[in-house]
Scaffold this motif. Structure first.
Motif, short mmCIF file in Angstrom:
data_model
loop_
_atom_site.label_atom_id
_atom_site.label_comp_id
_atom_site.label_asym_id
_atom_site.label_seq_id
_atom_site.Cartn_x
_atom_site.Cartn_y
_atom_site.Cartn_z
N CYS A 150 0.97 -1.15 -0.17
CA CYS A 150 0.00 -0.09 -0.23
C CYS A 150 0.74 1.65 0.27
O CYS A 150 0.62 2.09 -0.95
CB CYS A 150 -0.83 0.11 1.13
N VAL A 155 -1.67 2.32 -2.75
CA VAL A 155 -3.01 2.39 -2.23
C VAL A 155 -3.64 2.64 -0.80
O VAL A 155 -2.98 2.63 0.32
CB VAL A 155 -3.13 1.25 -2.21
N ASP A 159 -8.38 0.49 2.12
CA ASP A 159 -9.39 -0.38 1.10
C ASP A 159 -8.53 -1.50 1.15
O ASP A 159 -8.65 -2.56 -0.09
CB ASP A 159 -8.36 0.07 -0.80
N ARG A 160 -7.65 -2.16 1.98
CA ARG A 160 -6.93 -3.35 1.96
C ARG A 160 -7.26 -4.32 2.11
O ARG A 160 -6.87 -5.04 1.41
CB ARG A 160 -5.86 -3.08 3.18
N LYS A 162 -10.44 -4.73 0.87
CA LYS A 162 -11.12 -5.02 -0.74
C LYS A 162 -10.36 -6.05 -1.30
O LYS A 162 -10.15 -7.08 -2.12
CB LYS A 162 -11.56 -3.97 -1.29
N PHE A 163 -8.88 -5.13 -1.84
CA PHE A 163 -8.07 -6.00 -2.54
C PHE A 163 -7.49 -7.51 -1.84
O PHE A 163 -7.02 -7.82 -3.05
CB PHE A 163 -6.79 -5.21 -3.20
N TYR A 191 -10.86 -1.54 -9.52
CA TYR A 191 -10.42 -0.88 -8.93
C TYR A 191 -9.21 0.26 -9.31
O TYR A 191 -9.12 1.41 -8.87
CB TYR A 191 -10.33 -1.79 -7.66
#
Length: 399
Positions: A150, A155, A159-160, A162-163, A191
């Motif tokens: 990230c 990133v 949002d960690r 989700k990915f 995304y």
């Protein structure tokens, strides 16, 4: 093609960290073997160290050609497209790789060391504050590489989750359906499109901003290459390191190596990490195929034009023709470089970063929790199944 035995692939179980003995038998009898893949027909399997290096570095073995054929493969469907760097050959591969390589120079990686150490300390603060038992996957091996990728890519850390979920599905062999894998890949792609749009509006000091500039100003890559390369970096940039940390800690705790280091009796940590990278099998069960663009002889075997070849890095790392006592952990031995990070043009550009993360994680544990031990018997560990890389679902520990 000469007549020979066709072996069913995978050769044996691909969960846990035991390398199936059939690989050694092939190294002793058929170092270049014919295998029948679950989908798409037959391919060649290379298990020897020198032959593996040859296949991974010779330009007559192409990754790009795999996009144009019904490839012999492990999965019903392989998610890939022409913009994915792992499906490129030089010079396109070189052009795209050079953009991201700016973020992984030894100097830039070394600058991250204090920040990575801070992340380890913060994670261990939480782990020790909650008290034993703990889960080293949940509490350290997973969140550390996610935080690092990230930070490097830019990133949003929020949002960690989700990915991470999408990544887990994309790295599946058969644990999810082809439709689920494709849907996860598309979600990751969308995304990344959103994130690229954010970086166009507000550039930052991160790798995605560099990549957007390479696309918009330098015209080094196409929009599709930008997006798919971002997906690759996001997934591969943390997935392998998560499992390497967990796998190594399991072996160290199981075999008493951790206790030796804690007493000050073991080898220097960097040497042990290097040896464990050789010894611990990560890929499960095979890597990416390459296709011969002309007839090529490998280890005395003719690979005909158009035939697919797989390498098995974990087997090559234990080739008895190259490594003395290959099935033993010996950090003092002078060994040839392992192939865990690959070889040739596609060698992992994040190798130095991954080793730094592993050393930071293990070193932090040794400082903070020298009495760490497994909270269950080794045979009770539950291992991931039907994934491209090996690793435990959880690693219960106590102290």
């Amino acid at each position: 093609m000469d007549e020979r035995t066709v072996h069913r692939f995978p050769l044996g179980p691909t969960t846990g960290l035991e390398l199936d003995g059939k690989y050694r038998k092939l190294q002793e009898s058929e170092r270049v073997a014919r295998v029948r893949m679950p989908f798409g027909g037959d391919a060649w399997l290379v298990t020897g160290y020198e032959d593996t290096k040859f296949v991974l570095s010779d330009p007559r073995f192409s990754r790009a050609v795999t996009l144009t054929m019904d490839l012999p493969r492990l999965q019903p469907h392989i998610v890939q497209n022409p913009g994915m760097i792992m499906s490129m050959d030089p010079p396109d591969h070189t052009r795209v790789r050079q953009v991201a390589a700016r973020a992984f120079t030894p100097r830039r990686v070394e600058k991250l060391r204090p920040w990575i150490d801070e992340q380890v300390d913060g994670l261990l603060d939480r782990m020790t504050g909650q008290g034993p038992p703990a889960d080293l996957v949940r509490d350290l091996a997973l969140p550390l590489p996610v935080s690092v990728i990230c930070e490097i890519l830019g990133v949003p850390f929020a949002d960690r989750e989700k990915f991470r979920d999408w990544s887990d599905i994309v790295m599946s062999v058969t644990a999810f359906t082809p439709d689920e894998i494709q849907a996860a890949f598309l979600s990751l792609t969308e995304y990344l499109r959103w994130l690229v749009g954010q970086r166009r509006v507000a550039p930052a000091a991160d790798l995605f901003s560099v990549m957007v500039r390479a696309r918009d100003v330098e015209a080094v890559m196409s929009e599709e290459e930008l997006i798919t390369f971002g997906v690759t970096l996001l997934v591969v940039g943390h997935e392998t390191t998560v499992n390497e940390i967990a796998d190594m800690m399991f072996v160290m705790l199981r075999d008493g190596l951790y206790a030796e280091l804690a007493r000050g009796d073991g080898p220097p940590l960097p040497r042990l990490v290097e040896e464990l990278l050789r010894f611990v099998p990560l890929e499960s069960p095979g890597g990416f195929a390459r296709v011969a663009t002309e007839d090529v002889v490998v280890g005395g075997t003719l690979i005909a034009k158009g035939e697919a070849v797989y390498t098995q890095l974990s087997a090559a790392n234990r080739d008895p023709e190259v490594f003395t006592e290959p099935d033993e952990i010996d950090a003092e031995a002078e060994r040839e470089p392992h192939l865990t990070f690959g070889f040739g043009p596609h060698r992992c550009m994040g190798a130095a970063l991954a080793k730094m993360e592993i050393e930071a994680a293990v070193g932090g544990l040794l400082r903070r929790v020298p009495g760490l031990r497994l909270a269950v018997e080794p045979e009770e560990i539950v291992w991931k199944a039907d994934r491209l890389v090996r690793g435990p679902e959880a690693l219960p520990v106590t102290w």
